[in-house]
Design an enzyme around this catalytic site. Sequence first.
Site, PDB file in Angstrom:
ATOM      1  N   ARG A   1       0.806  -1.225   0.000  1.00  0.00           N
ATOM      2  CA  ARG A   1       0.000   0.000   0.000  1.00  0.00           C
ATOM      3  C   ARG A   1       0.843   1.282   0.000  1.00  0.00           C
ATOM      4  O   ARG A   1       0.314   2.363  -0.195  1.00  0.00           O
ATOM      5  CB  ARG A   1      -0.957  -0.003   1.202  1.00  0.00           C
TER       6      ARG A   1
ATOM      7  N   ASP B   1       7.892  -1.854  10.806  1.00  0.00           N
ATOM      8  CA  ASP B   1       7.045  -0.760  10.320  1.00  0.00           C
ATOM      9  C   ASP B   1       6.297  -0.064  11.444  1.00  0.00           C
ATOM     10  O   ASP B   1       5.417   0.747  11.209  1.00  0.00           O
ATOM     11  CB  ASP B   1       6.066  -1.269   9.252  1.00  0.00           C
TER      12      ASP B   1
ATOM     13  N   GLY C   1      -5.704  -8.741  14.839  1.00  0.00           N
ATOM     14  CA  GLY C   1      -5.916  -9.993  15.569  1.00  0.00           C
ATOM     15  C   GLY C   1      -6.615  -9.677  16.893  1.00  0.00           C
ATOM     16  O   GLY C   1      -6.215  -8.753  17.595  1.00  0.00           O
TER      17      GLY C   1
ATOM     18  N   ARG D   1      26.966  27.791   4.464  1.00  0.00           N
ATOM     19  CA  ARG D   1      27.304  26.437   4.003  1.00  0.00           C
ATOM     20  C   ARG D   1      28.423  25.829   4.868  1.00  0.00           C
ATOM     21  O   ARG D   1      28.952  26.483   5.751  1.00  0.00           O
ATOM     22  CB  ARG D   1      27.668  26.501   2.521  1.00  0.00           C
TER      23      ARG D   1
ATOM     24  N   LYS E   1      30.819  30.085   2.645  1.00  0.00           N
ATOM     25  CA  LYS E   1      31.222  28.683   2.647  1.00  0.00           C
ATOM     26  C   LYS E   1      32.668  28.571   3.093  1.00  0.00           C
ATOM     27  O   LYS E   1      33.520  29.328   2.614  1.00  0.00           O
ATOM     28  CB  LYS E   1      31.068  28.098   1.242  1.00  0.00           C
TER      29      LYS E   1
ATOM     30  N   ASN F   1      34.214  45.327   6.448  1.00  0.00           N
ATOM     31  CA  ASN F   1      32.946  45.606   5.781  1.00  0.00           C
ATOM     32  C   ASN F   1      33.051  45.126   4.343  1.00  0.00           C
ATOM     33  O   ASN F   1      33.845  45.643   3.567  1.00  0.00           O
ATOM     34  CB  ASN F   1      32.632  47.112   5.839  1.00  0.00           C
TER      35      ASN F   1
ATOM     36  N   ASN G   1      37.190  31.975  -5.781  1.00  0.00           N
ATOM     37  CA  ASN G   1      38.052  31.018  -5.069  1.00  0.00           C
ATOM     38  C   ASN G   1      38.410  29.801  -5.900  1.00  0.00           C
ATOM     39  O   ASN G   1      39.231  28.998  -5.498  1.00  0.00           O
ATOM     40  CB  ASN G   1      37.360  30.573  -3.772  1.00  0.00           C
TER      41      ASN G   1
ATOM     42  N   ARG H   1      39.990  49.269 -12.020  1.00  0.00           N
ATOM     43  CA  ARG H   1      38.847  49.315 -12.917  1.00  0.00           C
ATOM     44  C   ARG H   1      39.124  50.374 -13.972  1.00  0.00           C
ATOM     45  O   ARG H   1      40.014  51.210 -13.811  1.00  0.00           O
ATOM     46  CB  ARG H   1      37.568  49.653 -12.142  1.00  0.00           C
TER      47      ARG H   1
HETATM   48  C1  UD1 Z   1      -0.267  -8.942  12.471  1.00  0.00           C
HETATM   49  C2  UD1 Z   1      -0.854  -9.897  13.494  1.00  0.00           C
HETATM   50  C3  UD1 Z   1      -2.159  -9.320  14.038  1.00  0.00           C
HETATM   51  C4  UD1 Z   1      -1.909  -7.952  14.644  1.00  0.00           C
HETATM   52  C5  UD1 Z   1      -1.256  -7.049  13.611  1.00  0.00           C
HETATM   53  C6  UD1 Z   1      -0.837  -5.752  14.252  1.00  0.00           C
HETATM   54  C7  UD1 Z   1      -0.185 -12.106  12.696  1.00  0.00           C
HETATM   55  C8  UD1 Z   1      -0.616 -13.342  12.028  1.00  0.00           C
HETATM   56  N1  UD1 Z   1      -1.104 -11.184  12.845  1.00  0.00           N
HETATM   57  O1  UD1 Z   1      -1.199  -8.850  11.428  1.00  0.00           O
HETATM   58  O2  UD1 Z   1      -2.669 -10.185  15.031  1.00  0.00           O
HETATM   59  O3  UD1 Z   1      -3.136  -7.396  15.082  1.00  0.00           O
HETATM   60  O4  UD1 Z   1      -0.070  -7.674  13.088  1.00  0.00           O
HETATM   61  O5  UD1 Z   1      -0.383  -4.877  13.272  1.00  0.00           O
HETATM   62  O6  UD1 Z   1       0.951 -11.993  13.107  1.00  0.00           O
HETATM   63  N2  UD1 Z   1       6.151  -9.931   7.969  1.00  0.00           N
HETATM   64  C9  UD1 Z   1       7.258 -10.645   7.616  1.00  0.00           C
HETATM   65  N3  UD1 Z   1       7.090 -11.820   6.934  1.00  0.00           N
HETATM   66  C10 UD1 Z   1       5.868 -12.297   6.614  1.00  0.00           C
HETATM   67  C11 UD1 Z   1       4.737 -11.553   6.969  1.00  0.00           C
HETATM   68  C12 UD1 Z   1       4.911 -10.370   7.659  1.00  0.00           C
HETATM   69  O7  UD1 Z   1       8.378 -10.253   7.901  1.00  0.00           O
HETATM   70  O8  UD1 Z   1       5.818 -13.354   5.989  1.00  0.00           O
HETATM   71  C13 UD1 Z   1       6.346  -8.690   8.688  1.00  0.00           C
HETATM   72  C14 UD1 Z   1       5.777  -7.490   7.954  1.00  0.00           C
HETATM   73  O9  UD1 Z   1       6.757  -6.894   7.141  1.00  0.00           O
HETATM   74  C15 UD1 Z   1       5.381  -6.581   9.097  1.00  0.00           C
HETATM   75  C16 UD1 Z   1       5.026  -7.535  10.226  1.00  0.00           C
HETATM   76  O10 UD1 Z   1       5.621  -8.773   9.891  1.00  0.00           O
HETATM   77  O11 UD1 Z   1       6.478  -5.791   9.507  1.00  0.00           O
HETATM   78  C17 UD1 Z   1       3.540  -7.708  10.406  1.00  0.00           C
HETATM   79  O12 UD1 Z   1       2.996  -8.179   9.203  1.00  0.00           O
HETATM   80  P1  UD1 Z   1       1.577  -7.706   8.710  1.00  0.00           P
HETATM   81  O13 UD1 Z   1       1.260  -8.397   7.434  1.00  0.00           O
HETATM   82  O14 UD1 Z   1       1.471  -6.243   8.746  1.00  0.00           O
HETATM   83  O15 UD1 Z   1       0.686  -8.298   9.891  1.00  0.00           O
HETATM   84  P2  UD1 Z   1      -0.850  -8.432   9.898  1.00  0.00           P
HETATM   85  O16 UD1 Z   1      -1.251  -9.561   9.028  1.00  0.00           O
HETATM   86  O17 UD1 Z   1      -1.441  -7.122   9.653  1.00  0.00           O
END
Ligand code: UD1
Length: 460
Positions: free
Chosen positions: A15, A105, A140, A337, A355, A381, A390, A444
């Site tokens: 997204r 993230d 979740g 700078r 600079k 001045n 330069n 000049r």
């Molecule tokens: C997950 C939780 C959910 C919770 C939510 C909070 C699970 C199954 N679910 O959901 O209960 O409410 O986070 O935001 O864990 N990632 C990987 N590898 C993968 C999948 C994901 O590294 O295969 C990483 C993603 O980059 C991200 C994090 O795990 O940083 C969470 O993944 P994301 O897909 O956002 O989790 P949700 O399914 O939203």
Amino acid sequence: MALNIVIMAAGKGTRMKSTLPKVLHKLAGRALLQHVLDNTAPLAAERRIIITGHGAEQVEAVVAGSPGVAFVRQMPQLGTGHAIQQTVPVLGDEVAGSTLILSGDTPLTATSTARQLVEACGGEKLVLLTIEYSDPTGYGRIIREGESLKAIVEHKDASPEQRLIRECYTGIMAAPTAALKRWVSRLNNNNAQGEFYLTDIVAMAVAEGVPVVGVKTDHETEVLGVNSPVQLADLERRFQRQQAVTLMDAGVRLADPSRFDLRGSLTCGQDVEIDINCVFEGQVTLGDGVRVGANCVIRNAHIKAGARIHEFTHIDGEALGVTVGEGALIGPFARLRPGAELGPEVHIGNFVEVKNSTMARGAKANHLAYLGDATVGERVNYGAGAITANYDGANKHRTEIGADVHVGSNCVLIAPLTIGAGATIGGGSTITKTVAAGELSVARGKQIAISGWARPTKKR
Ligand code: UD1
Ligand code: CA
């Protein structure tokens, strides 16, 4: 007790609609993932493991410099449980140990919250950070029986009754390391998304009689993840507000905290005033009584007590830094700078660029001028439109201007050049040779007068 910190950062971030991996997008000038590393650094974990996948090379290159960080690649990405499975070989063999799991993230989890989870875990309990959302769609759900925590059910797998639950899993947990390894090896993907859910370990812990603890937070900002540009901008404003409030609590007067941006660190003395729409980057210090006008951008600079930075000034010290002396007046529309070192009471006016130059106490360059690779004495001045030439096309050369020199308007000072103390340069001169102290130099064309000259007239 051994502590592992695992940061999940393999997801695609669809997204964001960007070619840049999601965790490398910047919040307040730092990658999201870097925030997670910085916030958890005080926990002094034995191991910090980052799970990479999408854009792995790029992600690894950006944070490779952080001490004690190891990478585990997850290809393809089959869910959060699958992500943790990849880390099992590197989690260590300690009998007693905890593993804190975070998401790359989710940048603003406080150090104190992370520490609280690790302490509650103590290598023995499964600890989940939870929060109540008024709209829990997508998260979740925390399933409880009475007070005790039984399971997490993902939104897509939840029954209509379960979807009414507002307590959600934040994606942040601390688990006993040895048990975590055992649990993730037993996960399956028999669910609505066909993914290996890390959240399924909660029911496993309950079945084994391992205590499961929910730590509920009220601080939404700490657990919000970034999935889209809108969410990134929202977290940016929340973070900027926090920084602004911290500064204001310390006495800094911000004209409007919602029009203030700090991308780095800002150290302020007493009675500092900052007008609207200023951006501070890198390391900036503002001494007592410094006032910064509207619309200034200041990066890597040390502004000493009483200095005034007028509107629309741009200061960028890059690696060398910029120093502005006590009581100096800079701008409006000035540009400082790298290597600009201005002494006390120096005045730099509009459209003046400085600079890699030092200016001693009371020196002035008030209009439309350039000073590069110059050493400027006290009270000099430097006239409107004067420049140091330069650069000869291959090398840079220095210009030395002694104390009390007066450089007239529209002069070109061709470096290398020395102008002795108290000398005067006549306006419009191009100066190529050493000027002795106290002398007037003019270079000049002489003014000539032609009397009786008639202007051309238009032909019929
Ligand atoms: C997950 C939780 C959910 C919770 C939510 C909070 C699970 C199954 N679910 O959901 O209960 O409410 O986070 O935001 O864990 N990632 C990987 N590898 C993968 C999948 C994901 O590294 O295969 C990483 C993603 O980059 C991200 C994090 O795990 O940083 C969470 O993944 P994301 O897909 O956002 O989790 P949700 O399914 O939203
Ligand atoms: Ca998912």
